[in-house]
Design a protein around this motif. Structure first.
Motif, PDB file in Angstrom:
ATOM      1  N   ALA A 264       1.093  -1.054  -0.055  1.00  0.00           N
ATOM      2  CA  ALA A 264       0.036   0.256   0.123  1.00  0.00           C
ATOM      3  C   ALA A 264       0.717   1.296   0.368  1.00  0.00           C
ATOM      4  CB  ALA A 264      -0.941  -0.012   1.121  1.00  0.00           C
ATOM      5  N   LEU A 265       1.753   1.268   0.295  1.00  0.00           N
ATOM      6  CA  LEU A 265       3.108   2.373   0.671  1.00  0.00           C
ATOM      7  C   LEU A 265       3.353   2.325  -0.539  1.00  0.00           C
ATOM      8  CD1 LEU A 265       4.321   5.389   2.526  1.00  0.00           C
ATOM      9  CD2 LEU A 265       6.340   3.205   2.711  1.00  0.00           C
ATOM     10  N   SER A 266       3.921   1.859  -1.291  1.00  0.00           N
ATOM     11  CA  SER A 266       3.903   1.851  -2.754  1.00  0.00           C
ATOM     12  C   SER A 266       3.158   2.332  -3.337  1.00  0.00           C
ATOM     13  CB  SER A 266       4.796   0.366  -3.147  1.00  0.00           C
ATOM     14  OG  SER A 266       5.081   0.581  -4.109  1.00  0.00           O
ATOM     15  N   VAL A 267       2.253   2.107  -3.378  1.00  0.00           N
ATOM     16  CA  VAL A 267       1.153   2.814  -4.096  1.00  0.00           C
ATOM     17  C   VAL A 267       0.956   3.623  -3.974  1.00  0.00           C
ATOM     18  CG1 VAL A 267      -1.463   2.470  -4.741  1.00  0.00           C
ATOM     19  CG2 VAL A 267       0.237   0.595  -4.555  1.00  0.00           C
TER      20      VAL A 267
ATOM     21  N   GLY B 139       3.604   6.207  -5.104  1.00  0.00           N
ATOM     22  CA  GLY B 139       3.005   6.237  -6.191  1.00  0.00           C
ATOM     23  C   GLY B 139       2.483   7.227  -6.847  1.00  0.00           C
ATOM     24  N   ALA B 140       1.049   7.064  -6.003  1.00  0.00           N
ATOM     25  CA  ALA B 140      -0.057   8.675  -6.183  1.00  0.00           C
ATOM     26  C   ALA B 140       0.939  10.166  -6.424  1.00  0.00           C
ATOM     27  CB  ALA B 140      -0.746   7.995  -5.514  1.00  0.00           C
ATOM     28  N   THR B 141       1.901  10.423  -6.053  1.00  0.00           N
ATOM     29  CA  THR B 141       1.930  11.290  -5.424  1.00  0.00           C
ATOM     30  C   THR B 141       3.211  12.014  -6.399  1.00  0.00           C
ATOM     31  OG1 THR B 141       4.132  10.446  -4.136  1.00  0.00           O
ATOM     32  CG2 THR B 141       2.158  11.078  -2.885  1.00  0.00           C
ATOM     33  N   ASN B 142       3.851  10.199  -6.640  1.00  0.00           N
ATOM     34  CA  ASN B 142       4.835  10.834  -8.141  1.00  0.00           C
ATOM     35  C   ASN B 142       4.099  10.785  -9.256  1.00  0.00           C
ATOM     36  OD1 ASN B 142       7.182  10.692  -6.795  1.00  0.00           O
ATOM     37  ND2 ASN B 142       7.219   8.495  -6.681  1.00  0.00           N
TER      38      ASN B 142
END
Length: 378
Positions: A367-370, A373-376
């Protein structure tokens, strides 16, 4: 990272799968140094903002009844969506969150979260537990088209969508989002808790746990069990409550082996459910609509042989892989599969090893990876 979750209900003050997911992911991220805030209704005692297990719980609305009869209240969802806006807007305008994660459903708070985030650099991540589509007509009757409309509008709202299973992702893609843009982050389990849960004084050979509603098909399981139980001392335990309970108890009472079936009702302590899984040989749930199927993962972690339904509306096959058995949702198919399982037939893959894939630690990392990714991508 500074992560805000939006959910009208907050665990453990209200218990349910969606709010428990936020709690399990949120507490783990908080333990790892991330700043986690949950915006919800004020179901806890004390002030409107508290720290609970490392997370900030911030009340955006007072507590309210979630159900209108047997159905979730539409007015409650609308009320929370409206009340959320000023509280969330204030903190977003102060640039306090890197990402906002909203659960679906209800839908209206997702829409108000997106509206509130406009003009900021805070992306919206949504977590889709199910996509109902035509089921709205069964659930709401003549109001079904309004449920479908709200679901469709929410799906087409700009967002970073997350689905808890491939089947949910596929259905969501039918409503608008590109399938390649939908991330899959499954629901999770605490494998250590499951394997250390206290054992009950009395257990059952075959176990069902879940809400007693029509699509769970507990009636099929009862009849299949009755056909297998002859000439054995097999027992069946049914954990859960729901609108079908009276009818199911009547069906059980008419069986040839009615004395081998026991309805335990809703068990207040989660550990009690897990303990029953630990002593059962077989966990059977021929449900035909499962957005994920958390009890399957829990039962595998408890080393049960799991039997689930093979149905296009169920993600059971994704959860089980080769570590469980799938049966057609018919009495005969469930009977054949149950007969094999109680005779000691085991699936090709180890259920315990399969269950480790769904441990909350792994899910939180994913979840943290997602979220990053959303902020990037913003």
């Amino acid at each position: 990272m500074r992560i805000a979750f939006v959910s009208n209900v907050v665990y453990p003050f209200v218990t349910g799968g969606a709010e428990k997911r936020i709690h399990e992911i949120g507490t783990r991220l908080a333990d790892n140094g991330h700043e986690v805030t949950v915006y919800g209704r004020h179901y806890w005692d004390g002030p409107a903002e508290i720290t609970h297990e490392g997370m900030t719980l911030r009340a955006a609305a007072p507590s309210a009844e979630l159900y209108d009869g047997d159905r979730r209240s539409i007015t409650e969802a609308l009320d929370f969506a409206a009340r959320l806006v000023p509280t969330l807007r204030r903190h977003l305008r102060n640039d306090e969150h890197d990402v906002v994660v909203a659960s679906v459903f209800p839908y209206f708070p997702v829409l108000s979260t997106k509206l509130t985030a406009l003009g900021t650099e805070t992306p919206l991540v949504t977590t889709w537990h199910e996509v109902w589509g035509d089921y709205w007509e069964e659930y709401l009757g003549r109001l079904g088209p309004f449920g479908k409309l709200a679901e469709g509008v929410t799906a087409r709202t700009p967002q970073h969508p997350v689905a808890i299973s491939g089947i949910t992702a596929d259905r969501l893609a039918d409503l608008g989002p590109d399938r390649g843009d939908i991330e899959i982050v499954p629901n999770g389990i605490d494998t250590d808790q499951i394997r250390s849960a206290p054992l009950p004084d009395e257990g059952y050979d075959v176990l069902f746990a879940g809400r007693l509603i029509e699509h769970k098909n507990v009636d099929l399981l009862l009849e299949a069990f009755d056909a297998v139980a002859g000439g054995t001392d097999l027992t069946l335990g049914v954990i859960g409550d729901g609108p079908e309970r009276d009818a199911l108890e009547a069906t059980a009472a008419s069986l040839d082996h009615a004395d081998r079936v026991e309805f335990l009702g809703f068990l207040e302590e989660y550990d009690d459910v897990l303990g029953h899984m630990r002593v059962a040989d077989v966990f059977a749930s021929p449900s035909t609509r499962e957005g994920f199927g958390l009890t399957f993962a829990e039962a595998m972690a408890a080393d049960c042989t799991v039997i689930a339904a093979d149905h296009p509306d169920s993600a059971a096959d994704e959860v089980l892989g080769n570590a469980g058995f799938l049966a057609e949702p018919t009495v005969e198919s469930v009977r054949e599969t149950l007969d094999r399982a109680v005779d000691g037939d085991r699936p090709p893959s180890d259920p315990v090893a399969r269950a480790d894939k769904f441990d909350w630690d792994r899910v939180a990392t994913r979840a943290l990876s997602v979220f990053r990714g959303a902020t990037n991508d913003f």
